[in-house]
Design a protein around this motif. Structure first.
Motif, PDB file in Angstrom:
ATOM      1  N   THR A  87       0.786  -1.498   0.077  1.00 44.05           N
ATOM      2  CA  THR A  87      -0.022   0.063   0.060  1.00 44.05           C
ATOM      3  C   THR A  87       0.781   1.321   0.087  1.00 44.05           C
ATOM      4  N   LEU A  88       2.055   1.350   0.814  1.00 39.72           N
ATOM      5  CA  LEU A  88       2.837   2.448   0.925  1.00 39.72           C
ATOM      6  C   LEU A  88       3.389   2.545  -0.582  1.00 39.72           C
ATOM      7  N   ALA A  89       3.859   1.486  -0.990  1.00 37.32           N
ATOM      8  CA  ALA A  89       4.615   1.369  -2.453  1.00 37.32           C
ATOM      9  C   ALA A  89       3.834   2.095  -3.527  1.00 37.32           C
ATOM     10  N   ARG A  90       2.507   1.849  -3.469  1.00 35.63           N
ATOM     11  CA  ARG A  90       1.574   2.391  -4.564  1.00 35.63           C
ATOM     12  C   ARG A  90       0.899   3.912  -4.325  1.00 35.63           C
ATOM     13  N   SER A  91       1.018   4.067  -2.900  1.00 35.79           N
ATOM     14  CA  SER A  91       0.207   5.281  -2.495  1.00 35.79           C
ATOM     15  C   SER A  91       1.185   6.477  -2.231  1.00 35.79           C
ATOM     16  N   THR A  92       2.445   6.291  -2.040  1.00 32.98           N
ATOM     17  CA  THR A  92       3.426   7.222  -1.503  1.00 32.98           C
ATOM     18  C   THR A  92       4.907   7.036  -2.057  1.00 32.98           C
ATOM     19  N   VAL A  93       5.689   7.748  -1.804  1.00 34.16           N
ATOM     20  CA  VAL A  93       7.102   7.577  -2.458  1.00 34.16           C
ATOM     21  C   VAL A  93       8.062   7.030  -1.371  1.00 34.16           C
ATOM     22  N   ILE A  94       7.799   7.071  -0.103  1.00 34.54           N
ATOM     23  CA  ILE A  94       8.647   6.524   0.930  1.00 34.54           C
ATOM     24  C   ILE A  94       9.036   5.133   0.610  1.00 34.54           C
ATOM     25  N   SER A  95       8.421   4.082   0.330  1.00 40.79           N
ATOM     26  CA  SER A  95       8.731   2.826   0.135  1.00 40.79           C
ATOM     27  C   SER A  95      10.111   2.943  -0.995  1.00 40.79           C
ATOM     28  N   GLU A  96       9.913   3.751  -2.108  1.00 42.94           N
ATOM     29  CA  GLU A  96      11.109   3.684  -2.844  1.00 42.94           C
ATOM     30  C   GLU A  96      12.312   4.413  -2.485  1.00 42.94           C
ATOM     31  N   ALA A  97      12.093   5.494  -1.335  1.00 39.75           N
ATOM     32  CA  ALA A  97      13.332   6.027  -0.756  1.00 39.75           C
ATOM     33  C   ALA A  97      13.861   4.991   0.329  1.00 39.75           C
ATOM     34  N   ALA A  98      13.009   4.207   1.064  1.00 40.14           N
ATOM     35  CA  ALA A  98      13.527   3.189   1.919  1.00 40.14           C
ATOM     36  C   ALA A  98      14.225   2.046   1.335  1.00 40.14           C
ATOM     37  N   ALA A  99      13.866   1.676   0.137  1.00 41.93           N
ATOM     38  CA  ALA A  99      14.543   0.493  -0.621  1.00 41.93           C
ATOM     39  C   ALA A  99      16.108   0.953  -0.953  1.00 41.93           C
ATOM     40  N   ALA A 180       1.196  10.902  -9.322  1.00 44.13           N
ATOM     41  CA  ALA A 180       2.477   9.837  -9.295  1.00 44.13           C
ATOM     42  C   ALA A 180       3.622  10.549  -8.463  1.00 44.13           C
ATOM     43  N   GLY A 181       4.621   9.634  -8.109  1.00 42.18           N
ATOM     44  CA  GLY A 181       5.853  10.118  -7.534  1.00 42.18           C
ATOM     45  C   GLY A 181       6.838   9.162  -7.743  1.00 42.18           C
ATOM     46  N   ALA A 182       7.997   9.620  -7.324  1.00 40.15           N
ATOM     47  CA  ALA A 182       9.193   8.876  -7.557  1.00 40.15           C
ATOM     48  C   ALA A 182      10.246   9.337  -6.474  1.00 40.15           C
ATOM     49  N   TYR A 183      11.364   8.473  -6.073  1.00 43.85           N
ATOM     50  CA  TYR A 183      12.372   9.157  -5.674  1.00 43.85           C
ATOM     51  C   TYR A 183      13.795   8.259  -6.217  1.00 43.85           C
ATOM     52  N   VAL A 184      14.671   9.214  -6.784  1.00 41.28           N
ATOM     53  CA  VAL A 184      15.990   8.943  -7.398  1.00 41.28           C
ATOM     54  C   VAL A 184      16.938   9.344  -6.500  1.00 41.28           C
ATOM     55  N   LYS A 185      18.164   8.684  -6.587  1.00 41.89           N
ATOM     56  CA  LYS A 185      19.413   9.005  -5.828  1.00 41.89           C
ATOM     57  C   LYS A 185      20.681   8.813  -6.373  1.00 41.89           C
ATOM     58  N   LYS A 186      21.402   9.682  -6.337  1.00 40.08           N
ATOM     59  CA  LYS A 186      22.883   9.634  -6.600  1.00 40.08           C
ATOM     60  C   LYS A 186      23.704   8.836  -5.339  1.00 40.08           C
ATOM     61  N   TYR A 277      19.353  14.960 -11.229  1.00 47.62           N
ATOM     62  CA  TYR A 277      18.359  14.049 -10.528  1.00 47.62           C
ATOM     63  C   TYR A 277      16.982  14.549 -10.398  1.00 47.62           C
ATOM     64  N   THR A 278      17.045  15.781 -10.445  1.00 44.30           N
ATOM     65  CA  THR A 278      15.699  16.487 -10.065  1.00 44.30           C
ATOM     66  C   THR A 278      14.927  16.242 -11.769  1.00 44.30           C
ATOM     67  N   GLU A 279      15.396  16.351 -12.741  1.00 42.08           N
ATOM     68  CA  GLU A 279      14.818  15.894 -13.962  1.00 42.08           C
ATOM     69  C   GLU A 279      14.548  14.422 -14.170  1.00 42.08           C
ATOM     70  N   ARG A 280      15.302  13.730 -13.711  1.00 40.19           N
ATOM     71  CA  ARG A 280      15.065  12.277 -13.723  1.00 40.19           C
ATOM     72  C   ARG A 280      13.843  11.945 -12.835  1.00 40.19           C
ATOM     73  N   ALA A 281      13.749  12.498 -11.927  1.00 36.72           N
ATOM     74  CA  ALA A 281      12.827  12.214 -10.850  1.00 36.72           C
ATOM     75  C   ALA A 281      11.498  12.755 -11.310  1.00 36.72           C
ATOM     76  N   ILE A 282      11.312  13.817 -12.007  1.00 40.00           N
ATOM     77  CA  ILE A 282      10.251  14.475 -12.614  1.00 40.00           C
ATOM     78  C   ILE A 282       9.614  13.352 -13.834  1.00 40.00           C
ATOM     79  N   ASP A 283      10.739  13.197 -14.389  1.00 42.28           N
ATOM     80  CA  ASP A 283      10.473  12.280 -15.983  1.00 42.28           C
ATOM     81  C   ASP A 283       9.995  11.056 -15.343  1.00 42.28           C
ATOM     82  N   THR A 284      10.459  10.350 -14.184  1.00 35.80           N
ATOM     83  CA  THR A 284       9.974   9.073 -13.781  1.00 35.80           C
ATOM     84  C   THR A 284       8.614   8.972 -13.227  1.00 35.80           C
ATOM     85  N   ALA A 285       8.353  10.506 -12.472  1.00 43.23           N
ATOM     86  CA  ALA A 285       7.099  10.483 -11.944  1.00 43.23           C
ATOM     87  C   ALA A 285       5.906  10.572 -13.246  1.00 43.23           C
ATOM     88  N   ILE A 286       6.447  11.432 -14.381  1.00 43.06           N
ATOM     89  CA  ILE A 286       5.372  11.657 -15.313  1.00 43.06           C
ATOM     90  C   ILE A 286       5.145  10.365 -15.996  1.00 43.06           C
TER      91      ILE A 286
END
Ligand SMILES: Cc1cc2nc3c(=O)[nH]c(=O)nc-3n(C[C@H](O)[C@H](O)[C@H](O)COP(=O)(O)OP(=O)(O)OC[C@H]3O[C@@H](n4cnc5c(N)ncnc54)[C@H](O)[C@@H]3O)c2cc1C
Length: 298
Positions: A87-99, A180-186, A277-286
């Motif tokens: 539920t967190l994975a499809r409703s928020t971005v915290i699961s992606e960040a935690a992973a 939609a949301g996304a978390y990307v990280k370097k 990374y801001t561009e990548r995160a926005i593109d991923t969310a789109i």
């Protein structure tokens, strides 16, 4: 090195923990959750608490409760639990960040409350919390209080938590049907912490961005929203290179002294990474608009 000696308490409910914080208010007290940040500082001598209050046995602080429009994540919930929660994975971005945090050992022990309370500038969860329209729940001697995430993170290792309070949980708003949301990280090549991490939530009607929330950690002395990027995105169609244009505003509102500079990356390089990374995160969310919140129906 061995830590200096300390008095140890292991309360089994939140009120008992608060009572201990109050009782020992004139001494140097530390709460311990996963211990992954606190123990290294104790062993190196940077931190010498006289009293350690271990909150791991407080059942109320463990686990995730899902409501219609939001989920409450208990402070002692591990990253592994959050990453695996569907539920967190499809409703928020915290699961992606935690992973994205550390390795499997760190994810099995590190806690959401510890990560957020510690407010390490390079930690992954604060940006995800900022964009989730989240409320941080604190309990102290006068009872419960709720702090909007935007007011919670104040500076490096500094939050709105008072000395006699503990963080009990975080309420995270769910994404809407067309959101939609996304978390990307370097990651830092040496530590794995975020050199730069960007979390994005886009609220859309399926074609146009109605509202945008963008949060960054790693780049600044504390996690922050990127307001000029959000303003550029709002009202724009979900195509046509908007991610690139908006990401170009990532550091517009930021005082240069807030940009992190250390052995792993200069402030100029971090500013560059932040745009990329801001561009990548926005593109991923789109790309995810229309596909995140309908998973339950599959
Ligand atoms: C090898 C390694 C790699 C790591 N990589 C990453 C990474 O990639 N990304 C990342 O984000 N983090 C990373 N971390 C940090 C890790 O996630 C820490 O666990 C986290 O920062 C703190 O969580 P904790 O539960 O261990 O807290 P602790 O170390 O127990 O506590 C940290 C601080 O927060 C306070 N605190 C804890 N819980 C509460 C509470 N409920 N209320 C109030 N105060 C509280 C404590 O008093 C202490 O001051 C890494 C750690 C290690 C050891």
């Amino acid at each position: 090195m061995y830590p200096s000696s300390f008095e140890y308490h292991a309360p089994t409910d939140v009120q008992e923990a608060v009572d201990l914080l109050v009782e020992h208010g004139d001494r140097d007290v530390e709460l311990i959750a996963g211990g992954h940040s606190l123990l290294p500082t104790m062993k190196s001598g940077l931190s010498k608490p006289e009293v350690v209050v271990d909150i791991a046995d407080i059942d109320q602080l463990h686990g995730v409760d899902h409501g219609e429009e939001s989920s409450r994540v208990g402070a002692m919930t591990t990253y592994a639990t959050v990453a695996a929660d569907e539920t967190l994975a499809r409703s928020t971005v915290i699961s992606e960040a935690a992973a994205e945090i550390g390795d499997v050992q760190v994810r099995n022990v590190g806690t959401v409350g510890g990560n957020v309370a510690h407010a390490d500038p390079a930690a992954d969860l604060p940006a995800a919390v900022l964009v989730s329209d989240a409320t941080v729940r604190l309990q102290g001697p006068s009872g419960d209080r709720s702090v909007p995430a935007a007011e919670f993170f104040q500076a490096m290792f500094t939050t709105d938590i008072r000395e006699d309070e503990l963080l009990t949980g975080i309420d995270l708003s769910h994404l809407g049907e067309n959101d939609a949301g996304a978390y990307v990280k370097k990651p830092s090549p040496s530590s794995g912490y975020a050199l730069v991490g960007v979390a994005v939530v886009l609220e859309t009607d399926g074609e146009t961005i109605m509202d945008a929330r963008i949060g960054a950690n790693g780049a600044f002395d504390h996690a922050m929203r990127l307001k000029p990027v959000e303003e550029t995105l709002t009202g724009e169609a979900l195509d046509g290179g908007i991610a690139h244009r908006a990401a170009g505003h990532a550091t517009d509102d930021v005082e240069p002294y807030l940009l992190m500079e250390d052995d792993t990356a200069s402030s100029d390089f971090r500013a560059h990474l932040l745009e990329v990374y801001t561009e990548r995160a926005i593109d991923t969310a789109i790309e995810r608009v229309g596909s995140m919140t309908d998973t339950e129906a599959d």
